[in-house]
Design a protein around this motif. Sequence first.
Motif, PDB file in Angstrom:
ATOM      1  N   GLY A 122       2.063  -4.356 -11.387  1.00 21.94           N
ATOM      2  CA  GLY A 122       2.321  -3.541 -10.210  1.00 21.94           C
ATOM      3  C   GLY A 122       1.775  -2.141 -10.354  1.00 21.94           C
ATOM      4  O   GLY A 122       1.274  -1.743 -11.406  1.00 21.94           O
ATOM      5  N   TRP A 147       2.629   2.026  -8.647  1.00 22.64           N
ATOM      6  CA  TRP A 147       3.381   2.962  -7.813  1.00 22.64           C
ATOM      7  C   TRP A 147       2.495   4.177  -7.561  1.00 22.64           C
ATOM      8  O   TRP A 147       1.965   4.792  -8.496  1.00 22.64           O
ATOM      9  CB  TRP A 147       4.679   3.363  -8.518  1.00 22.64           C
ATOM     10  CG  TRP A 147       5.404   4.500  -7.880  1.00 22.64           C
ATOM     11  CD1 TRP A 147       5.537   5.761  -8.370  1.00 22.64           C
ATOM     12  CD2 TRP A 147       6.115   4.479  -6.639  1.00 22.64           C
ATOM     13  NE1 TRP A 147       6.278   6.532  -7.522  1.00 22.64           N
ATOM     14  CE2 TRP A 147       6.645   5.786  -6.439  1.00 22.64           C
ATOM     15  CE3 TRP A 147       6.342   3.520  -5.664  1.00 22.64           C
ATOM     16  CZ2 TRP A 147       7.391   6.115  -5.327  1.00 22.64           C
ATOM     17  CZ3 TRP A 147       7.093   3.861  -4.555  1.00 22.64           C
ATOM     18  CH2 TRP A 147       7.612   5.130  -4.394  1.00 22.64           C
ATOM     19  N   ARG A 160       4.482   4.040  -2.279  1.00 24.80           N
ATOM     20  CA  ARG A 160       4.561   2.599  -2.113  1.00 24.80           C
ATOM     21  C   ARG A 160       4.490   1.913  -3.475  1.00 24.80           C
ATOM     22  O   ARG A 160       3.709   2.303  -4.342  1.00 24.80           O
ATOM     23  CB  ARG A 160       3.413   2.125  -1.229  1.00 24.80           C
ATOM     24  CG  ARG A 160       3.529   0.681  -0.758  1.00 24.80           C
ATOM     25  CD  ARG A 160       2.269   0.307   0.022  1.00 24.80           C
ATOM     26  NE  ARG A 160       1.964   1.289   1.056  1.00 24.80           N
ATOM     27  CZ  ARG A 160       2.470   1.245   2.280  1.00 24.80           C
ATOM     28  NH1 ARG A 160       3.300   0.269   2.603  1.00 24.80           N
ATOM     29  NH2 ARG A 160       2.143   2.169   3.174  1.00 24.80           N
ATOM     30  N   ARG A 218       3.526  -1.531  -5.184  1.00 24.09           N
ATOM     31  CA  ARG A 218       2.785  -2.780  -4.971  1.00 24.09           C
ATOM     32  C   ARG A 218       2.817  -3.584  -6.258  1.00 24.09           C
ATOM     33  O   ARG A 218       2.798  -3.016  -7.353  1.00 24.09           O
ATOM     34  CB  ARG A 218       1.335  -2.509  -4.575  1.00 24.09           C
ATOM     35  CG  ARG A 218       1.152  -1.757  -3.266  1.00 24.09           C
ATOM     36  CD  ARG A 218      -0.326  -1.544  -2.992  1.00 24.09           C
ATOM     37  NE  ARG A 218      -0.578  -0.907  -1.723  1.00 24.09           N
ATOM     38  CZ  ARG A 218      -0.648   0.402  -1.541  1.00 24.09           C
ATOM     39  NH1 ARG A 218      -0.473   1.213  -2.563  1.00 24.09           N
ATOM     40  NH2 ARG A 218      -0.879   0.914  -0.337  1.00 24.09           N
ATOM     41  N   GLU A 269       2.327  -7.926  -8.130  1.00 20.57           N
ATOM     42  CA  GLU A 269       2.045  -9.346  -8.064  1.00 20.57           C
ATOM     43  C   GLU A 269       2.851 -10.057  -9.133  1.00 20.57           C
ATOM     44  O   GLU A 269       3.153  -9.480 -10.194  1.00 20.57           O
ATOM     45  CB  GLU A 269       0.556  -9.625  -8.281  1.00 20.57           C
ATOM     46  CG  GLU A 269      -0.345  -9.090  -7.191  1.00 20.57           C
ATOM     47  CD  GLU A 269      -1.805  -9.373  -7.466  1.00 20.57           C
ATOM     48  OE1 GLU A 269      -2.498  -9.841  -6.564  1.00 20.57           O
ATOM     49  OE2 GLU A 269      -2.239  -9.127  -8.611  1.00 20.57           O
ATOM     50  N   SER A 284       5.150  -5.571  -1.675  1.00 22.30           N
ATOM     51  CA  SER A 284       4.957  -4.144  -1.422  1.00 22.30           C
ATOM     52  C   SER A 284       6.270  -3.595  -0.877  1.00 22.30           C
ATOM     53  O   SER A 284       6.873  -4.200   0.011  1.00 22.30           O
ATOM     54  CB  SER A 284       3.818  -3.919  -0.429  1.00 22.30           C
ATOM     55  OG  SER A 284       3.727  -2.555  -0.062  1.00 22.30           O
ATOM     56  N   LYS A 294       8.426  -9.957   5.925  1.00 20.80           N
ATOM     57  CA  LYS A 294       8.376  -8.565   6.350  1.00 20.80           C
ATOM     58  C   LYS A 294       9.523  -8.312   7.313  1.00 20.80           C
ATOM     59  O   LYS A 294       9.734  -9.087   8.255  1.00 20.80           O
ATOM     60  CB  LYS A 294       7.036  -8.258   7.034  1.00 20.80           C
ATOM     61  CG  LYS A 294       6.872  -6.800   7.435  1.00 20.80           C
ATOM     62  CD  LYS A 294       5.497  -6.541   8.025  1.00 20.80           C
ATOM     63  CE  LYS A 294       5.313  -5.068   8.388  1.00 20.80           C
ATOM     64  NZ  LYS A 294       3.978  -4.806   8.974  1.00 20.80           N
TER      65      LYS A 294
END
Length: 908
Positions: free
Chosen positions: A572, A574, A578, A580, A582, A617, A656
């Motif tokens: 990930g 930062w 945000r 993000r 995987e 995310s 989402k």
Amino acid sequence: MRNGLKRSAQIILSIVVILALLMWALWKTVPQWLPAVASHWLPKGTQLTLSGAPHWSDGVLQLPGLRYSAGECQLATAENARLSKEGGHWALNIDALKVDTACLAQLPKSDASTPLSVADLQHLLPDGRVNVTQLSVTPWQRYAGQVQFSSEGGVQHLTVSSDALKLDAVLGADRTLAIHSFSLIPPGSEQPVTLSGKLLLPATFDQLPESGELHAEIQTAQVPSPLDITLNWQATEGVLTLAEKGRDLPLATLPWKLNRNELQITQGQWHWPYATQPLAGGVNLTLSDWTPAFDQTRITARLNVLTQGHNGKANVVLTMGPGRIGLLDSDLDLRLTGQANLQATSLSASLPGQLSGSVLNPTLSLRSGSLLRAWGKPTSELTISDARWPLAGVKVSAQGVSGPLQAILKARHSFWGKFDLHLSGKSQAFWPDIGQWDFNYWGNGHLPPLNGRWDMSGKGQWHDNVINILSLSTGFDRLHYGLVDVDAPRLTLEKPLVWQRPPSARFKPQYPDLPTVFKGDIRLVAKKIAFTNGGYLPPATLALQLNGESPDSFTMRGMLDAKPIGPIRLNGRWDGERLRGEGWWPKQQLTAFQTLLTPDLNIRLREGSFYAQSAFSAARKQGFVAGGHWVVKNGGFWMKDGDMSGLDFSLPYRLKDQVWQLGVKKPVMLRIGEVNNLVKMQNVTADLQGHYPWSEKTPLTLSNLGVDTLRGHLSLSALRMPQHDAAVLKLEKINLSELFTALKPKQLAMSGVIYGELPLYVQNPQWIIHNGWIRNDGSLTLRLDPDFADAMASGNFANNMVIGLLRYMEISRSDAEVSLDNLGVLVMKAKVDGVNYTDTTHGGDKEKREIVLNYSHQENIYQLWRSLRFGDNLQEWLQQQVSLPANALSKSPATAGQQKDQTVRKEQ
């Protein structure tokens, strides 16, 4: 006599030659003897040195180099000085003159008791001109430039010209100093400060000018228009005014009065309209008893600031003295008290302290009782109920802050919730990225978005440009977000969290290429992660390694392990706004996921494999967004009433705002090889694509639903949610013998093949099935159980006749209409054409009787299903899907009981 004259001539010639040689020797040795001679007129401890012999050329006396030293310090250096006479006056031209003001301290103090007179100084200056091409004075080298000075007829004229400093001033014989123009560009600014005016100099330099008026102009970034500064005085009184060009109300008006060794500013007024709110106040200041060198001064002062904000009007007062300030040492008591009301917050202070040390580098020591408080609503989202900074024992100087540093904050944020934070530490000559600060911290709060209470504690240090979080323990009692509930998660440090910030200006010359680093290892442990469907993850551990440049920019790598599930590999990043990342779920046995299934399903995983990949995310405004792909291969499990094998499942998804998008580019696909339950089902297929929860703009569609069962095939046309049209359930070549064998009814048995179409409604306010139909595909056979038939036939002749016709019937045509409402009431109307063979009384021959049966049936299927082996499970599922009202369901059995269970109308 002739010999006498000759001898006299030889003597005179010898004397001339000797004098000439002596003059030549003296001229050539000027650098050796001139400094010794000049030392008789120079101050004691100073020395004049010539770097080369002077020479005369074309009426110009040239001196290659001159140095004037005070002790071991070189006070002034002149390069290529030239003395000549121009227009009847002497002119001195110097290419470069360097002056070091630090050497002035080496000059001996003057013993002269009579002060120097301005008129005497003007008389001492001969008529002439001095031109220095480049004058540089340390430490103000940025103002180096050309200087021209002339004196003629008792009038002196001085001009200075450089990039950052320009001056044109004239001193008249009547002691009037006229500053025609003065322009100076301060360091760090691009706008010059300008000054002009006239003043009458005093008779001696130990007095102040008798009268005058000076005007200055300065442009600053704090105000839109230039500032006019006016100083005018007469004798010992005057006014200093600061005003903005084009405005009538001055920014400051300071009346002052000078009485011998006392300067008073009384009832001075100021206002500042360019803050977040207009500020105003008064000034009273007294300076007295200063020494002749101005290195010691007594001071008494009072300054107040008036504010007005959300809590009304308020006043802050700063009082100083009586005490003294000096260039070498100071001893001044001060106290800041009062309250300041800003537009959305308020500040209150009680800060008693002492100022000591040089006024150029003072130290402020805050005494017992020093406290700074704040409260209010600085933003629309944050409300500060109480912020405290106990400052007793703190010392502040140019080197930094030393002593105990503490802070307490109690606040509420509309998103992050209510929190209470504490910070306590000790600093030594600390400024950000300079010095040392060791601290402890702790706190607690409530986080509404995740519905959990949290606490934290730890310790750290800030040494120069390196911040170390040595220990950290923070956790929640629980977290709840969407479909997930986490029990007692806690975050700790496996390795200290280190942030090496960019080097400050103090250390940058030493470490110009020092990189910025942010790194550390963290560990998150949760006792249990439960899902709303009843499943859960066993105790889970998340280990992450952080590496980057700052807390606003770092990457992370780690593993999520919840044995026997996992480990899941995570990456990930930062970026300050945000998060993000995987995740990769390696292929593993499906049995590891048994705990994820709710016990109410009565499913026991047996075989198969699972693997997945996901990306996510998370940001404050967008919430949590995720997407990925889950795959199950060759799965198998036991159920309460059977088992399933050959399960293949593919789930591409996005999440989402707590809305699932199922099937992104390809639909969710379900394939089942075989299901053994009440009936055997094979080759089950289903595709799902759309959004859940669904809406008109984002529907959910179930398609390709089919199953081979009862030696036939069942299929459903596309079912769209929200539903506009019925989804048609098609029955193809369904074998009734297989169906009745599975249902095991004792009263009757049927054989043959049927087909039909049943329009299925999920969101209809009345119907589940409406106007469906079922027909036979070939001949059908109906047989009644003998005992059941005998019981039904007993009682009267009509029943006996009817049952006799139905004991065995071969059906050539069957056409039934079927409807089912939301209350579970099934209505079926059927027309049946068949043949009954009845034994005759003669020798076993059978009599053929044709039968036309119009059949109407009404039944509450919920009550009926309760009597079947699979009824409870199926009924509960169906009731949940159609959202049957509780009161309607409770009335269903009563309604069915009031009606006649069966109505048979027959025609022959």
